[in-house]
Write a protein that holds these residues in place. Structure first.
Motif, PDB file in Angstrom:
ATOM      1  N   VAL A 142      -7.945 -14.419  10.641  1.00 43.47           N
ATOM      2  CA  VAL A 142      -7.050 -13.805   9.762  1.00 43.47           C
ATOM      3  C   VAL A 142      -7.093 -12.357   9.395  1.00 43.47           C
ATOM      4  CG1 VAL A 142      -5.614 -13.830   7.505  1.00 43.47           C
ATOM      5  CG2 VAL A 142      -6.479 -16.073   8.677  1.00 43.47           C
ATOM      6  N   LEU A 143      -6.105 -11.391   9.819  1.00 45.20           N
ATOM      7  CA  LEU A 143      -6.449  -9.882   9.425  1.00 45.20           C
ATOM      8  C   LEU A 143      -5.457  -9.640   8.412  1.00 45.20           C
ATOM      9  CD1 LEU A 143      -6.727  -7.309  12.230  1.00 45.20           C
ATOM     10  CD2 LEU A 143      -4.568  -7.246  10.585  1.00 45.20           C
ATOM     11  N   ARG A 144      -5.898  -8.774   7.487  1.00 43.80           N
ATOM     12  CA  ARG A 144      -5.086  -8.247   6.413  1.00 43.80           C
ATOM     13  C   ARG A 144      -5.285  -6.546   6.380  1.00 43.80           C
ATOM     14  NH1 ARG A 144      -4.381 -10.827   0.859  1.00 43.80           N
ATOM     15  NH2 ARG A 144      -6.013  -8.997   0.521  1.00 43.80           N
ATOM     16  N   CYS A 145      -4.165  -5.897   6.771  1.00 46.03           N
ATOM     17  CA  CYS A 145      -4.382  -4.495   6.488  1.00 46.03           C
ATOM     18  C   CYS A 145      -3.673  -3.688   5.261  1.00 46.03           C
ATOM     19  CB  CYS A 145      -3.658  -3.863   8.069  1.00 46.03           C
ATOM     20  SG  CYS A 145      -4.000  -1.883   7.984  1.00 46.03           S
ATOM     21  N   GLY A 146      -4.255  -2.861   4.948  1.00 45.93           N
ATOM     22  CA  GLY A 146      -3.792  -1.984   3.765  1.00 45.93           C
ATOM     23  C   GLY A 146      -4.210  -2.663   2.432  1.00 45.93           C
ATOM     24  N   ILE A 147      -5.352  -3.337   2.326  1.00 51.19           N
ATOM     25  CA  ILE A 147      -6.079  -4.018   1.186  1.00 51.19           C
ATOM     26  C   ILE A 147      -6.423  -2.611   0.391  1.00 51.19           C
ATOM     27  CG2 ILE A 147      -6.427  -6.143   2.250  1.00 51.19           C
ATOM     28  CD1 ILE A 147      -9.606  -5.116   2.159  1.00 51.19           C
ATOM     29  N   PRO A 148      -6.396  -2.785  -0.883  1.00 45.42           N
ATOM     30  CA  PRO A 148      -7.086  -1.753  -1.835  1.00 45.42           C
ATOM     31  C   PRO A 148      -8.537  -1.739  -1.704  1.00 45.42           C
ATOM     32  CG  PRO A 148      -5.681  -3.350  -3.160  1.00 45.42           C
ATOM     33  CD  PRO A 148      -5.756  -4.131  -1.764  1.00 45.42           C
ATOM     34  N   LYS A 149      -9.060  -0.657  -1.718  1.00 49.83           N
ATOM     35  CA  LYS A 149     -10.731  -0.350  -1.644  1.00 49.83           C
ATOM     36  C   LYS A 149     -11.407  -1.538  -2.292  1.00 49.83           C
ATOM     37  CE  LYS A 149     -14.559   2.634  -2.287  1.00 49.83           C
ATOM     38  NZ  LYS A 149     -15.140   4.060  -2.785  1.00 49.83           N
ATOM     39  N   PRO A 150     -12.092  -2.445  -1.300  1.00 52.28           N
ATOM     40  CA  PRO A 150     -12.828  -3.519  -2.054  1.00 52.28           C
ATOM     41  C   PRO A 150     -14.154  -3.174  -2.739  1.00 52.28           C
ATOM     42  CG  PRO A 150     -12.560  -3.698   0.504  1.00 52.28           C
ATOM     43  CD  PRO A 150     -12.171  -2.071  -0.044  1.00 52.28           C
ATOM     44  N   PRO A 151     -14.423  -3.920  -3.816  1.00 51.40           N
ATOM     45  CA  PRO A 151     -15.368  -3.523  -4.669  1.00 51.40           C
ATOM     46  C   PRO A 151     -16.946  -3.482  -3.793  1.00 51.40           C
ATOM     47  CG  PRO A 151     -14.610  -5.439  -5.519  1.00 51.40           C
ATOM     48  CD  PRO A 151     -13.611  -4.994  -4.339  1.00 51.40           C
ATOM     49  N   GLU A 152     -16.896  -4.530  -2.724  1.00 50.38           N
ATOM     50  CA  GLU A 152     -18.238  -4.570  -2.016  1.00 50.38           C
ATOM     51  C   GLU A 152     -18.326  -3.147  -1.275  1.00 50.38           C
ATOM     52  OE1 GLU A 152     -15.399  -8.492  -1.536  1.00 50.38           O
ATOM     53  OE2 GLU A 152     -15.368  -6.330  -1.751  1.00 50.38           O
ATOM     54  N   MET A 153     -17.717  -2.214  -1.001  1.00 52.53           N
ATOM     55  CA  MET A 153     -17.948  -1.069  -0.331  1.00 52.53           C
ATOM     56  C   MET A 153     -18.965  -0.437  -1.408  1.00 52.53           C
ATOM     57  SD  MET A 153     -16.521  -0.571   2.232  1.00 52.53           S
ATOM     58  CE  MET A 153     -15.368  -1.335   3.334  1.00 52.53           C
ATOM     59  N   ALA A 154     -19.228  -0.656  -2.640  1.00 48.91           N
ATOM     60  CA  ALA A 154     -20.374  -0.067  -3.446  1.00 48.91           C
ATOM     61  C   ALA A 154     -21.512  -0.569  -3.226  1.00 48.91           C
ATOM     62  CB  ALA A 154     -19.732   0.310  -4.840  1.00 48.91           C
ATOM     63  N   ASP A 155     -21.672  -1.965  -2.756  1.00 46.31           N
ATOM     64  CA  ASP A 155     -22.820  -2.873  -2.762  1.00 46.31           C
ATOM     65  C   ASP A 155     -23.790  -2.518  -1.739  1.00 46.31           C
ATOM     66  OD1 ASP A 155     -24.758  -4.813  -2.909  1.00 46.31           O
ATOM     67  OD2 ASP A 155     -23.362  -6.421  -2.939  1.00 46.31           O
ATOM     68  N   PRO A 205       0.610  -1.364  -0.031  1.00 44.63           N
ATOM     69  CA  PRO A 205      -0.099  -0.077   0.110  1.00 44.63           C
ATOM     70  C   PRO A 205       0.900   1.287  -0.024  1.00 44.63           C
ATOM     71  CG  PRO A 205      -0.074  -1.001   2.016  1.00 44.63           C
ATOM     72  CD  PRO A 205       0.770  -1.862   1.444  1.00 44.63           C
ATOM     73  N   PRO A 206       0.286   2.300  -0.237  1.00 39.28           N
ATOM     74  CA  PRO A 206       1.064   3.845  -0.186  1.00 39.28           C
ATOM     75  C   PRO A 206       1.740   3.624   1.245  1.00 39.28           C
ATOM     76  CG  PRO A 206      -1.237   4.057  -1.091  1.00 39.28           C
ATOM     77  CD  PRO A 206      -1.340   2.530  -0.620  1.00 39.28           C
ATOM     78  N   ALA A 207       2.773   4.555   1.556  1.00 35.97           N
ATOM     79  CA  ALA A 207       3.277   4.731   2.700  1.00 35.97           C
ATOM     80  C   ALA A 207       2.623   5.255   3.841  1.00 35.97           C
ATOM     81  CB  ALA A 207       4.395   5.716   2.592  1.00 35.97           C
ATOM     82  N   ASP A 208       1.376   6.228   3.567  1.00 38.42           N
ATOM     83  CA  ASP A 208       0.783   6.582   4.750  1.00 38.42           C
ATOM     84  C   ASP A 208      -0.099   5.264   5.132  1.00 38.42           C
ATOM     85  OD1 ASP A 208      -0.909   6.743   2.477  1.00 38.42           O
ATOM     86  OD2 ASP A 208      -2.236   8.239   3.037  1.00 38.42           O
ATOM     87  N   VAL A 209      -0.715   4.607   4.303  1.00 40.87           N
ATOM     88  CA  VAL A 209      -1.539   3.453   4.914  1.00 40.87           C
ATOM     89  C   VAL A 209      -0.761   2.257   5.308  1.00 40.87           C
ATOM     90  CG1 VAL A 209      -3.092   1.520   3.576  1.00 40.87           C
ATOM     91  CG2 VAL A 209      -3.151   3.631   2.894  1.00 40.87           C
ATOM     92  N   ALA A 210       0.364   2.031   4.897  1.00 39.17           N
ATOM     93  CA  ALA A 210       1.271   1.153   5.486  1.00 39.17           C
ATOM     94  C   ALA A 210       1.589   1.509   6.991  1.00 39.17           C
ATOM     95  CB  ALA A 210       2.709   0.947   4.657  1.00 39.17           C
ATOM     96  N   GLY A 211       1.791   3.025   7.228  1.00 40.44           N
ATOM     97  CA  GLY A 211       2.171   3.419   8.546  1.00 40.44           C
ATOM     98  C   GLY A 211       1.096   3.186   9.560  1.00 40.44           C
ATOM     99  N   PHE A 212      -0.191   3.279   9.071  1.00 37.04           N
ATOM    100  CA  PHE A 212      -1.271   2.952   9.987  1.00 37.04           C
ATOM    101  C   PHE A 212      -1.125   1.533  10.213  1.00 37.04           C
ATOM    102  CE2 PHE A 212      -3.527   6.604   7.486  1.00 37.04           C
ATOM    103  CZ  PHE A 212      -3.045   7.594   8.323  1.00 37.04           C
ATOM    104  N   CYS A 213      -0.975   0.810   9.162  1.00 30.78           N
ATOM    105  CA  CYS A 213      -0.885  -0.927   9.514  1.00 30.78           C
ATOM    106  C   CYS A 213       0.171  -1.364  10.453  1.00 30.78           C
ATOM    107  CB  CYS A 213      -1.033  -1.397   8.012  1.00 30.78           C
ATOM    108  SG  CYS A 213      -2.510  -1.322   6.882  1.00 30.78           S
TER     109      CYS A 213
END
Length: 166
Positions: A83-96, A40-48
């Motif tokens: 299982v946790l994964r942080c910094g995933i790209p915006k999921p298409p489900e967000m529009a559902d 992910p971008p640096a700012d997102v990686a920092g939050f993760c």
């Protein structure tokens, strides 16, 4: 799912009861194979990275497991039960608009069932945070959102509210 609508609020007492019910589960200590998301971008990686440092040793009574490959973007409990994964790209489900959501300790989570053909269980994804975090819960431990109690507080402290552009 529109995260601008009023989210379903899960009473803390009922969630706590769910966590206590799961507390009798035998903790796993195996290594979990967890594929990190694309870098992910640096700012997102920092939050993760901040989230990763504060993750609890147990979730829903399951002990933290070693995640392989090792990454600040991933974590697991009970082997691969949670299982946790942080910094995933915006999921298409967000529009559902049809997918439901819950709010646990101030963190909004989108809920998506995992098809039985893919092992069943649930996939929870944070919304309205500057880094998207996904939590996959196997069929055995996906009785409700109780496992999110131990994770929501940490997400709230380490990943600021907002809308991620990633």
């Amino acid at each position: 799912m529109s995260l601008h609508r009023r989210p379903l609020r899960v009473p803390a007492l009922s969630v706590l009861a769910s966590v206590l019910a799961l507390a009798g589960c035998t903790p796993g200590d195996s290594v979990a194979r967890v594929d990190p998301p694309p870098t992910p971008p640096a700012d997102v990686a920092g939050f993760c990275a901040a989230l990763h440092k504060e993750l609890p040793e147990t979730v829903a009574g399951l002990a933290r497991a070693e995640a392989a490959p090792e990454s600040d973007l991933t974590a697991a409990w009970g082997g691969s039960a949670i299982v946790l994964r942080c910094g995933i790209p915006k999921p298409p489900e967000m529009a559902d608009e049809k997918l439901g959501g819950v709010e646990v300790d101030g963190v909004r989570w989108l809920l998506k069932p995992v098809p039985d053909s893919a092992g069943g269980g649930f996939r929870f994804i944070t919304g309205m945070r500057l880094a998207y975090t996904e939590v996959r819960v196997d069929k055995e431990h996906a009785t409700d959102a109780g496992m999110l109690v131990g994770l929501s507080g940490v997400v709230a402290r380490t990943v600021p509210e907002g809308i991620s552009s990633y």
